[in-house]
Design an enzyme around this catalytic site. Structure first.
Site, PDB file in Angstrom:
ATOM      1  N   ARG A 243      93.588 -29.527  41.880  1.00  0.00           N
ATOM      2  CA  ARG A 243      94.677 -29.179  41.455  1.00  0.00           C
ATOM      3  C   ARG A 243      94.203 -27.864  40.347  1.00  0.00           C
ATOM      4  O   ARG A 243      93.378 -28.002  39.966  1.00  0.00           O
ATOM      5  CB  ARG A 243      95.096 -30.167  41.016  1.00  0.00           C
ATOM      6  N   GLU A 272     101.554 -24.103  37.623  1.00  0.00           N
ATOM      7  CA  GLU A 272     102.114 -22.935  38.885  1.00  0.00           C
ATOM      8  C   GLU A 272     103.424 -23.289  38.843  1.00  0.00           C
ATOM      9  O   GLU A 272     103.754 -24.603  38.886  1.00  0.00           O
ATOM     10  CB  GLU A 272     101.031 -23.622  39.920  1.00  0.00           C
ATOM     11  N   HIS A 290      99.306 -21.158  46.336  1.00  0.00           N
ATOM     12  CA  HIS A 290      99.086 -23.667  46.829  1.00  0.00           C
ATOM     13  C   HIS A 290      99.314 -23.197  48.639  1.00  0.00           C
ATOM     14  O   HIS A 290      99.742 -23.593  49.004  1.00  0.00           O
ATOM     15  CB  HIS A 290      99.751 -23.945  46.255  1.00  0.00           C
TER      16      HIS A 290
HETATM   17  C1  DGY Z   1      99.143 -31.654  48.425  1.00  0.00           C
HETATM   18  O1  DGY Z   1      99.466 -32.778  49.426  1.00  0.00           O
HETATM   19  O2  DGY Z   1      99.323 -32.926  47.700  1.00  0.00           O
HETATM   20  C2  DGY Z   1      98.862 -30.752  48.908  1.00  0.00           C
HETATM   21  O3  DGY Z   1      98.611 -29.993  47.371  1.00  0.00           O
HETATM   22  C3  DGY Z   1     100.681 -30.445  49.185  1.00  0.00           C
HETATM   23  O4  DGY Z   1      99.219 -28.984  50.344  1.00  0.00           O
END
Ligand code: DGY
Length: 324
Positions: A243, A272, A290
């Site tokens: 993240r 983002e 992402h």
């Molecule tokens: C999640 O599932 O947390 C991812 O970041 C989405 O791909």
């Protein structure tokens, strides 16, 4: 208990196979044009459905949860493993359980992490940009010379499922040594001889690649901070598929611009899909939108996990993947 036909609100489109499975069991409201929903639409969806299935691109704050609780929302079945976009404390305060989709995106995310590592050390992004710009003048011994990945040392911050999958790929596939930081002690990494270190800074000082795999939480906010970046050696790379919040982006920009580190491969960003222009302008970066879990197999499996959790809830069984 037989399965009640509950109403479920899905904030974004899913792969067809998962949407079809969901429709078999629930009365579903899909966001048919797949555009991001504003807060009013989210409040309305939460209030008027028994189950809400948001995803990482929705900010599910206390107001939305309160609207859901005042209406008919009784479960938040998140499509995705990370739940930092959901106010879990508010959900708990309103006794609304939350589920997520762990496990099914481990391999896809680990693969993308290795993609970024390889792209960085082999300068693949630079090469593609040069060729597409019509600037490639032909093969020469000194052209876009990168570094071998084999034999380097990988430092992992957060040795959970995804961290371990990255470590195994890096060790068995490319002969990397692995060191890591994890708050609690970790088992199941003896076969790769991974060494747990006492601090993030220690891992940073020891590694040629730093890859982040911790969940975003107040505890891990900017866990890779200016001090940790300063501990890295010149030429070492940062990779983030976790993240945006786990990296101090401003400090990362300084480290990139000054040449204090070798580069960064990023798949996630603070705020983002807005990207800090200084990140876009920084040298030696590979930037992806992402894509960690973005394979058809994984995105379908994530949807099926939501269905599994929602069905368990509908018949009064324990959630398969409870978060709160
Ligand atoms: C999640 O599932 O947390 C991812 O970041 C989405 O791909």
């Amino acid at each position: 208990m037989s399965e009640k036909r509950l109403k479920i609100f899905v904030t974004r489109r899913w792969p067809e196979i998962a949407e079809d499975e969901l429709r078999k069991h629930f009365d579903v409201t899909f966001n048919t044009n797949d555009s991001p929903l504003d807060k009013a639409a989210l409040m309305d969806g939460f209030a008027n459905h028994d189950i809400a299935a948001p995803t990482v691109s929705d900010v599910i704050d206390a107001d939305i949860i309160a609207a859901g609780a005042a209406g008919r929302c009784r479960l938040i079945a998140n499509y995705g493993v990370g739940v930092n976009h959901i106010d879990l404390a508010a959900a708990k305060a309103h006794s609304i359980p939350v589920s997520n989709t762990p496990g099914v995106l481990t391999d896809a995310t680990a693969d993308l992490t290795l993609t970024l590592m390889l792209m960085l050390c082999r300068r693949a992004g630079e090469g593609e940009r040069e060729l597409r710009a019509g600037e490639w003048s032909g093969w020469r011994p000194t052209h876009l010379v990168g570094k071998a990945m084999t034999g380097k040392r990988l430092g992992i911050i957060g040795m959970g499922r995804i961290g371990k999958a990255v470590a195994r790929r890096a060790h068995f596939g490319f002969g990397l040594e692995v060191v890591f930081y994890n708050r609690s002690s970790v088992t199941g990494v003896d076969d790769i001889k991974a060494v747990q270190m006492a601090s993030v800074n220690e891992v940073c000082a020891a590694s040629d690649f730093i890859s982040l795999h911790c969940a975003a939480s107040p505890d891990t906010y900017q866990i890779l901070d200016a001090e940790a970046l300063a501990a890295m050696h010149e030429g070492a790379y940062v990779v983030n598929t976790a993240r945006g919040d786990v990296v101090d982006e401003a400090a990362l920009v300084v480290a990139l611009n000054s040449g204090a580190i070798g580069g960064a491969g990023l798949d996630v960003y603070q705020g983002e899909p807005e990207i800090n222009p200084a990140i876009l302008a920084a040298p030696n970066t590979v930037l992806l939108p992402h894509l960690g879990s973005a394979t058809i197999e994984t995105r379908a499996a994530m949807g099926l996990k939501v269905v599994e959790n929602a069905r368990a809830f509908a018949v009064g069984r324990d959630l398969v993947d409870p978060m709160a």
